[in-house]
Design an enzyme around this catalytic site. Sequence first.
Site, PDB file in Angstrom:
ATOM      1  N   ASP A  27       0.634  -1.167   0.077  1.00 39.82           N
ATOM      2  CA  ASP A  27      -0.139  -0.017  -0.106  1.00 39.82           C
ATOM      3  C   ASP A  27       0.996   1.353  -0.125  1.00 39.82           C
ATOM      4  O   ASP A  27       2.009   1.346   0.510  1.00 39.82           O
ATOM      5  CB  ASP A  27      -0.880  -0.006   1.343  1.00 39.82           C
ATOM      6  N   ASN A  75     -11.222  -2.762  -4.830  1.00 47.37           N
ATOM      7  CA  ASN A  75     -10.360  -1.784  -5.818  1.00 47.37           C
ATOM      8  C   ASN A  75     -10.929  -1.475  -7.022  1.00 47.37           C
ATOM      9  O   ASN A  75     -10.733  -0.490  -7.658  1.00 47.37           O
ATOM     10  CB  ASN A  75      -9.010  -2.107  -5.841  1.00 47.37           C
TER      11      ASN A  75
HETATM   12  C1  IPE Z   1      -5.205  -2.753   0.224  1.00 47.36           C
HETATM   13  O1  IPE Z   1      -5.065  -1.164  -0.203  1.00 47.36           O
HETATM   14  C2  IPE Z   1      -5.174  -3.260  -1.548  1.00 47.36           C
HETATM   15  C3  IPE Z   1      -4.188  -3.439  -2.072  1.00 47.36           C
HETATM   16  C4  IPE Z   1      -2.893  -3.088  -1.422  1.00 47.36           C
HETATM   17  C5  IPE Z   1      -4.172  -4.164  -3.228  1.00 47.36           C
HETATM   18  P1  IPE Z   1      -6.202  -0.238  -0.175  1.00 47.36           P
HETATM   19  O2  IPE Z   1      -5.349   0.877  -0.338  1.00 47.36           O
HETATM   20  O3  IPE Z   1      -7.382  -0.597  -1.365  1.00 47.36           O
HETATM   21  O4  IPE Z   1      -6.841  -0.525   1.111  1.00 47.36           O
HETATM   22  P2  IPE Z   1      -7.599   0.681   2.014  1.00 47.36           P
HETATM   23  O5  IPE Z   1      -8.906   0.948   1.057  1.00 47.36           O
HETATM   24  O6  IPE Z   1      -6.775   1.806   2.327  1.00 47.36           O
HETATM   25  O7  IPE Z   1      -8.210  -0.151   3.016  1.00 47.36           O
HETATM   26  C1  IPE Z   2      -1.731   0.230  -3.521  1.00 49.64           C
HETATM   27  O1  IPE Z   2      -1.470   1.715  -3.346  1.00 49.64           O
HETATM   28  C2  IPE Z   2      -2.024  -0.174  -4.645  1.00 49.64           C
HETATM   29  C3  IPE Z   2      -3.208  -0.780  -4.905  1.00 49.64           C
HETATM   30  C4  IPE Z   2      -4.282  -0.903  -3.976  1.00 49.64           C
HETATM   31  C5  IPE Z   2      -3.675  -1.228  -6.342  1.00 49.64           C
HETATM   32  P1  IPE Z   2      -2.691   2.548  -3.365  1.00 49.64           P
HETATM   33  O2  IPE Z   2      -3.035   2.743  -4.686  1.00 49.64           O
HETATM   34  O3  IPE Z   2      -3.824   2.283  -2.353  1.00 49.64           O
HETATM   35  O4  IPE Z   2      -1.938   3.857  -2.556  1.00 49.64           O
HETATM   36  P2  IPE Z   2      -2.540   4.974  -1.500  1.00 49.64           P
HETATM   37  O5  IPE Z   2      -2.798   4.237  -0.286  1.00 49.64           O
HETATM   38  O6  IPE Z   2      -3.670   5.734  -2.135  1.00 49.64           O
HETATM   39  O7  IPE Z   2      -1.278   5.922  -1.525  1.00 49.64           O
HETATM   40 MG    MG Z   3      -4.037   2.680  -0.421  1.00 52.98          MG
END
Ligand code: IPE
Ligand code: IPE
Ligand code: MG
Length: 254
Positions: A27, A75
């Site tokens: 993340d 997602n």
């Molecule tokens: C969790 O990250 C999913 C992945 C890393 C693929 P998110 O960014 O989607 O999680 P939330 O929404 O902050 O809980």
């Molecule tokens: C994790 O990074 C990747 C996926 C969930 C696909 P994020 O895209 O959630 O990055 P932040 O949390 O918004 O910084």
């Molecule tokens: Mg995230």
Amino acid sequence: MSTADSQKNQVIEDIVKVPQHVAIIMDGNGRWAQLRGKKRVVGHKSGVESVRSSVSAAAKHGVKALTLFAFSSENWQRPEKEVSVLMDLFMFVLTREVKRLHKNGIKFSVIGDLSKFSSKLQKMISDSEALTANNTGMVLSIAANYGGRWDITHAAKKLAEQVVKQEITVKDITEESLHEQTSLAELPELDLLIRTGGDFRISNFLLWQAAYAEFYFTDVLWPDFNEEEFTKAITQFDLRERRFGQTGEQVTNN
Ligand code: IPE
Ligand code: IPE
Ligand code: MG
């Protein structure tokens, strides 16, 4: 070998208890990019290098299974453009990296509800799995359109189908038989769950599998995660006392 390299190897050798199965919630890509005044997708692209470093670090440490959360069932709710860039990136990385994984003896697999992906992507996934199926090195699982609740529901459905077909009875539904139907059942139990990006939650990742996993949270944003950060997590794991419900004394005396 340089002094830095030999120091790194020393750190690796000093770790006594290596987790057999590590999972990572990767993340912080979006924030990493935004901090640099760039679009979120730049962060996703930069995150690919961290995947490479983690795979390599895990293999060096002798980890048996590495499971990476790439795309959650939630997602899909992101802007369409971001979802489509993520899908393209997934395909691009698959074509480019799988040969390298194969060369290194890594067995590749994808977990999650793949039916939502394009048929092109589904075919690329099954070809990649087939190519590496007989490899005996580390198992790399990518969780894509994965949700822990989906996983448990899917497992329950499988058992229900077996009951309907009279292959088993309700009495045969046990923790073990349900476990067998969940993703990753053939791998060692999950030992260590890492989350980068500074949040303290599981976001519907491996709910069943994480029952007794150790958790490691770090503020490091995913594109900044590297071999050194991976080693930090493994070193922390080495210091943890896992009691599995027993007392500290019992564990020490065992
Ligand atoms: C969790 O990250 C999913 C992945 C890393 C693929 P998110 O960014 O989607 O999680 P939330 O929404 O902050 O809980
Ligand atoms: C994790 O990074 C990747 C996926 C969930 C696909 P994020 O895209 O959630 O990055 P932040 O949390 O918004 O910084
Ligand atoms: Mg995230």
